[in-house]
Write an enzyme that holds these catalytic residues in place. Sequence first.
Site, PDB file in Angstrom:
ATOM      1  N   CYS A 404       0.821  -1.207   0.000  1.00 49.17           N
ATOM      2  CA  CYS A 404       0.000   0.000   0.000  1.00 49.17           C
ATOM      3  C   CYS A 404       0.858   1.261   0.000  1.00 49.17           C
ATOM      4  O   CYS A 404       0.917   1.985  -0.984  1.00 49.17           O
ATOM      5  CB  CYS A 404      -0.942   0.006   1.199  1.00 49.17           C
ATOM      6  SG  CYS A 404      -2.003   1.449   1.201  1.00 49.17           S
ATOM      7  N   ASP A 405       1.562   1.492   1.096  1.00 49.91           N
ATOM      8  CA  ASP A 405       2.329   2.736   1.209  1.00 49.91           C
ATOM      9  C   ASP A 405       3.401   2.868   0.130  1.00 49.91           C
ATOM     10  O   ASP A 405       3.655   3.964  -0.356  1.00 49.91           O
ATOM     11  CB  ASP A 405       2.989   2.822   2.587  1.00 49.91           C
ATOM     12  CG  ASP A 405       1.970   3.124   3.679  1.00 49.91           C
ATOM     13  OD1 ASP A 405       0.899   3.648   3.334  1.00 49.91           O
ATOM     14  OD2 ASP A 405       2.252   2.828   4.855  1.00 49.91           O
ATOM     15  N   VAL A 406       4.023   1.761  -0.238  1.00 49.42           N
ATOM     16  CA  VAL A 406       5.142   1.846  -1.190  1.00 49.42           C
ATOM     17  C   VAL A 406       4.678   2.159  -2.610  1.00 49.42           C
ATOM     18  O   VAL A 406       5.495   2.400  -3.485  1.00 49.42           O
ATOM     19  CB  VAL A 406       6.003   0.561  -1.194  1.00 49.42           C
ATOM     20  CG1 VAL A 406       6.656   0.356   0.158  1.00 49.42           C
ATOM     21  CG2 VAL A 406       5.209  -0.649  -1.610  1.00 49.42           C
ATOM     22  N   VAL A 407       3.345   2.143  -2.854  1.00 42.81           N
ATOM     23  CA  VAL A 407       2.837   2.536  -4.176  1.00 42.81           C
ATOM     24  C   VAL A 407       1.853   3.701  -4.039  1.00 42.81           C
ATOM     25  O   VAL A 407       1.072   3.953  -4.947  1.00 42.81           O
ATOM     26  CB  VAL A 407       2.128   1.368  -4.892  1.00 42.81           C
ATOM     27  CG1 VAL A 407       3.134   0.323  -5.322  1.00 42.81           C
ATOM     28  CG2 VAL A 407       1.059   0.749  -4.023  1.00 42.81           C
ATOM     29  N   SER A 445       1.153   3.812   7.266  1.00 43.68           N
ATOM     30  CA  SER A 445       1.271   5.263   7.444  1.00 43.68           C
ATOM     31  C   SER A 445      -0.061   5.897   7.821  1.00 43.68           C
ATOM     32  O   SER A 445      -0.112   6.984   8.362  1.00 43.68           O
ATOM     33  CB  SER A 445       1.759   5.895   6.152  1.00 43.68           C
ATOM     34  OG  SER A 445       0.742   5.798   5.180  1.00 43.68           O
TER      35      SER A 445
END
Lengths: 479, 112
Positions: A404-407, A445
């Site tokens: 999720c956060d990394v994209v 996050s």
Amino acid sequence: MNNWFELVIDLIIILIFLGGFTRFRTPKGARQGNFSAAFALALAVVVIITSYRIMQPHIVILALLIGSALGWLVAMRVNMIQIPAMVAFQHGAGGIAAFLVSFIELTRNTLPGFGVEKISGFLGLAIGALTFSGSMIASGKLANIIKKPPLVLPMHSHITIGLLILIVLTGYFTGYLQGRPLTILLAVMVAESILLGLVFSIRIGGADMPVLISFLNATAGLAAAFCGVIIHNRLLIACGATVAASGSILTHVMCKAMNRNLLKVFIGFRVKDSADPIPAFFGEEIVADNLAGIGDESPAEPPAEVDPLTEAIRVCREAKNVIVVPGYGMAFAQAQFDVVRFTTLLEQSGKEVRFAIHPVAGRMPGHMDVLLAEAELSYDKMIEMDDINQDFEKTDLAIIVGACDVVNPAAMTTKNTPISGMPILLAHNAKRVLVCNLDDKPGYSGIDNPLYKNKKVIMLLGDAKETLTKLIDRYISES
Amino acid sequence: MQAHARQWVKLTEFNKTVMSELLIMLSVFILSIIIGYLLISKVPPLLHTPLMSMTNAISAVTILGALLVFAVVPDIPDTVFGALAIALAAFNVVGGFTITERMLKLFKNKKE
């Protein structure tokens, strides 16, 4: 023992070690490197045993055998998803060894006042002890034994700094003591350091674990180096310092990959903004993974007449090149085998498939690569973020599995959020995007991922393993 | 007692050459950090987990210090703590290298 001879032997051992590091460029070379490092250490042990008269050899041999046997047994049984927990646990074992040796040598050191050895001994003792307790917490969290979310105590940062000052003061008084009072005060110092390790590691959790484990890697090395100064052993200093350098590099890489400042991770400074409403006072526990209430609007429903699975299969068929973005969710669902099975199918029908690896995709640096290697993905298909990001534009389909956060494009478009400025994989540039996540809630996050509402995105929510199995079945049956 | 006397002699020897000893140790420390930095910053991210696992094993080089505890006659607490340190360091060394080997064995390149 001849001093020159000793020096030459030490140099040879250090050179074999460093030679091992130079081989760490490819997996094949790394195996040789690992072997030569093991050989160097074994050689060093043999040199010590043969050149000194070791007292109570039966106890020494017994301890060596028990430790080695347990180490081997555990290492052979652990599976790849547990590697971070295992590595953290071993850091802890090394930490105990470092502070015990420093402790013994400090009680034996009869020089009054402060020499360099004594100060190093104190440092070895304190750093070893905090590495031990910090690693035990880290290991427990990584193994999911400690399920508690990061715990923030009232005045947490003050406690951390206060303990640090207390340790320095204890060291200052200990320097003038001899005999029994010295032993007692050293034990107090160990206790304070253990407490410090606990205090700084309990507040770290979730996505910050890779930073913590890398940092503990560095402190374990540092403890060994300081321990080496008090016993005047060059090998301990050289090896310890090299490990400290390595751990520091990894810590830096992890911090950069998350756009986090090391101080912020430890002192726990959190960016205050609307996306982070969790108060951090009075024993309030921060449920980091459960900040769901923030992005409460339901996602854009896919057009009712198209079943997302059917649409996904159609898009997969049409795509000529595919990039898979695996995240920790994939590893958590143990779906890596199914993902690789599905991509093998895609390859068999003539598509180009690659995997884009974000540096913090796993629970420790490089963890995702090991998990994919275990699922028998060829490592030439695992591409680092910087090398693959420009290719998303030319890509027909990006498949996101448990990430999720990394994209999250919000990292580039918004300010003052925990992920603002964090480098991400540009999956949103692909022509179509398939998301196989458990839910559409924000990641660690707590920041909503606008990608999920994009029209070119197909959401396949649910357990990644089940989703992938469905995809595989449909893909096979309809071909 | 003899052992303690021996240690005293050893310590006074240290005192005589303390400056040169310190300089050597300091240079070893700094050189190792520099060389370590240069070598390790070239390790590809692909191998970061095995790297950490191997350096983890290397950091248990304290096993040498633990063995040296037994180079002079240890009293009972020293024996217990020393043996514990040896066992834990051995656990770390053997476990670390074994697990690194297991991981690296998984990496395959199907093109080759």
